[in-house]
Design an enzyme around this catalytic site. Structure first.
Site, PDB file in Angstrom:
ATOM      1  N   SER A 158      37.294  35.092  45.755  1.00 55.48           N
ATOM      2  CA  SER A 158      37.591  34.215  44.760  1.00 55.48           C
ATOM      3  C   SER A 158      37.893  32.652  45.294  1.00 55.48           C
ATOM      4  CB  SER A 158      38.697  34.580  43.543  1.00 55.48           C
ATOM      5  OG  SER A 158      38.721  33.859  42.539  1.00 55.48           O
ATOM      6  N   ASP A 196      35.273  27.951  40.856  1.00 59.53           N
ATOM      7  CA  ASP A 196      36.204  28.521  41.982  1.00 59.53           C
ATOM      8  C   ASP A 196      34.813  29.099  42.767  1.00 59.53           C
ATOM      9  OD1 ASP A 196      35.472  30.765  40.291  1.00 59.53           O
ATOM     10  OD2 ASP A 196      37.247  31.635  41.001  1.00 59.53           O
ATOM     11  N   ASP A 248      33.696  32.272  43.456  1.00 56.15           N
ATOM     12  CA  ASP A 248      32.817  33.092  42.888  1.00 56.15           C
ATOM     13  C   ASP A 248      32.437  32.923  41.291  1.00 56.15           C
ATOM     14  OD1 ASP A 248      35.516  33.713  41.839  1.00 56.15           O
ATOM     15  OD2 ASP A 248      34.822  35.811  41.603  1.00 56.15           O
ATOM     16  N   ASP A 308      33.862  32.485  38.399  1.00 55.23           N
ATOM     17  CA  ASP A 308      34.444  33.072  37.117  1.00 55.23           C
ATOM     18  C   ASP A 308      35.601  32.168  36.921  1.00 55.23           C
ATOM     19  OD1 ASP A 308      36.644  33.646  39.036  1.00 55.23           O
ATOM     20  OD2 ASP A 308      36.848  35.664  38.369  1.00 55.23           O
TER      21      ASP A 308
END
Length: 481
Positions: A110, A246, A248, A250
């Site tokens: 993340s 960010d 990833d 999400d």
């Protein structure tokens, strides 16, 4: 073959469950550790029926391909088949897996630094729960030797294609006609799909700061460098908005036409309003303007972390709520049942998503024929800010919170009497203090890294940011001394 007790492995390796998924330093996430976690997920949650397919994806961290290969080897060892969806946003993998009733594994750290990584696990119904994490942690697995030949599984592009269509089919093809939108690409795995979706909806897209070196962007703690970049880009390119995520994809990072980054909880509030939610589920760290706005029939507060928000959304739906939205202070938006865009019902996606809230804010501004900066004008004037102390031991965080919670005079060592007495202590997650002057300071150890996070709320943005900055500076000074 090696027998591995996951609980013991967690203690020995340092790779453990945090706020969302298992996280650790890259050098701790060996092939054996990653494969053992994968087997514990499959066996611990009874997902290994013959011929079972497991969707598998990753972000753009340099360590992610090796972890994917270890996970794929474990999937094969369990008698299942890995469906490798490549590098794609976490919500894209989740949406694809849920549509086909497949479990899924996403390799991503993340927003945390590049020297760390992680693995997120999904049942066919969505993200695993905290109870599922316990089941995985208590498992014992038998693992064959993992031999990494360096070859990646065969790529299946359907997941990314389906995710893009989710949004290009939801909004009018000319919705963003005439708008110039910058994409702060950095190393976000969502950067290319963002370009495709925004371009498909008519926007002129400007690429900004693309890099193949991983950059950890934390949407809750935007760096001063990125604040200045946003302002400069907006002026240089005459942009209507800047969109980023960010690592990833999400958690969104959205700037208005001035280049000012918007707070994630306000983005979530506006998104829930546009999607006609009757119930909002959000962590305790989010802005109290959510309740004060009067826009929602019900607001449920949870601990920080998407599993808690999802549990709250399920509770609301079971209790009869017709349209449920969840969001976090980082801006990640979780779409429950019953949400809609005009006459179209939005398919539920109860996992954090960055593309939906970005598109919704753009759609709101276009629909109202206003600038992005004006969308929050009618909301209650409550402002939040957040930041963190990095490399701050969890033990030190917990000791500080315990002292502040149990010693009624301890807070004066940090804030003196300038905020007045403490009116309320909320220990839902960390320690959230409401002071006599109405200002709020919330301290919480990060669930993903050795960091102490600080959230603050005040009547204006400058004051909220000052509260965060001074609180963290005084804490750091107190600990050092």
């Amino acid at each position: 073959m090696t027998k591995i007790n996951i609980q013991n492995m967690m203690s020995e390796s340092g790779v453990a469950f945090g706020t969302s998924g298992a996280r650790g330093l890259v050098n701790q996430m060996t092939d054996q550790v990653c494969a053992a976690y994968t087997l514990a997920f499959l066996h611990g949650l009874n997902l290994t029926k013959p011929g079972q397919k497991i969707a598998l994806g990753m972000d753009l961290r340099p360590s992610s391909p090796a972890i994917v290969r270890a996970c794929a080897a474990a999937i094969n060892q369990a008698g299942c088949e890995a469906v490798f969806c490549g590098a794609l946003p976490t919500p894209a993998l989740a949406f694809y897996a849920m549509s086909l009733n497949l479990p899924a594994i996403m390799v991503t750290g993340s927003h945390i630094p590049f020297d760390r990584n992680g693995i997120k696990f999904y049942r066919a119904e969505g993200e695993i729960s905290k109870a599922d994490e316990v089941a995985i942690s208590q498992a014992t697995v038998e693992l064959d030797d993992i031999i990494d030949h360096g070859s990646m599984p065969t790529l299946n592009p359907d997941a990314l294609r389906q995710y893009n269509h989710r949004y290009t089919d939801l909004f009018a093809a000319d919705m963003l006609s005439g708008w110039r939108i910058g994409i702060y690409e950095h190393s976000s795995v969502a950067r290319d799909c963002l370009r495709e979706v925004l371009s498909s909806l008519g926007a002129e897209v400007i690429s900004l700061a693309r890099t193949e070196t991983f950059v950890p962007i934390d949407t809750e703690a935007v760096s001063e460098e990125d604040r200045q970049r946003g302002l400069a880009w907006a002026q240089e390119y005459q942009l209507d908005a800047i969109i980023s995520t960010d690592g990833d994809g999400d958690r969104p990072l959205i700037a208005d036409e001035t280049g000012t980054w918007l707070r994630g909880d306000i983005v979530g509030l506006l998104c829930a309003q546009f999607l006609v939610a009757d119930t909002v589920v959000t962590p305790v760290s989010c802005n109290t303007a959510i309740e004060a706005s009067g826009l929602f029939q019900q607001v449920l507060r949870t601990r920080i972390g998407s599993p808690y928000v999802i549990a709250g959304m399920e509770q609301a739906e079971q209790a009869g709520s017709q349209s449920v939205a969840g969001f976090e202070a980082n801006g990640g938006f979780l779409a429950g049942k019953g949400l809609r865009v005009a006459d179209q019902i939005l398919t539920a996606l109860p996992t954090r998503d960055a593309v939906l809230p970005a598109l919704v804010l753009l759609a709101m501004a276009k629909q109202q024929n206003v600038k992005l900066s004006t969308l929050s004008n009618n909301l209650p004037k409550r402002y939040t800010a957040s930041d963190r102390l990095q490399d701050f031991p969890v033990a030190a965080s917990r000791a500080l919170l315990e002292q502040l919670q149990n010693d009624d005079s301890a807070y004066k060592s940090l804030w003196g009497s300038e905020l007045g007495a403490i009116q309320q202590k909320d220990v839902t997650d960390g320690l959230r203090l409401t002071f006599a002057n109405g200002e709020i300071v919330h301290l919480r150890p990060s669930g993903n890294a050795p960091e102490l996070r600080c959230y603050a709320e005040a009547a204006n943005m400058v004051r909220a940011q000052t509260l965060v900055t001074t609180s963290l500076e005084r804490i750091a000074k107190q600990v050092v001394s």
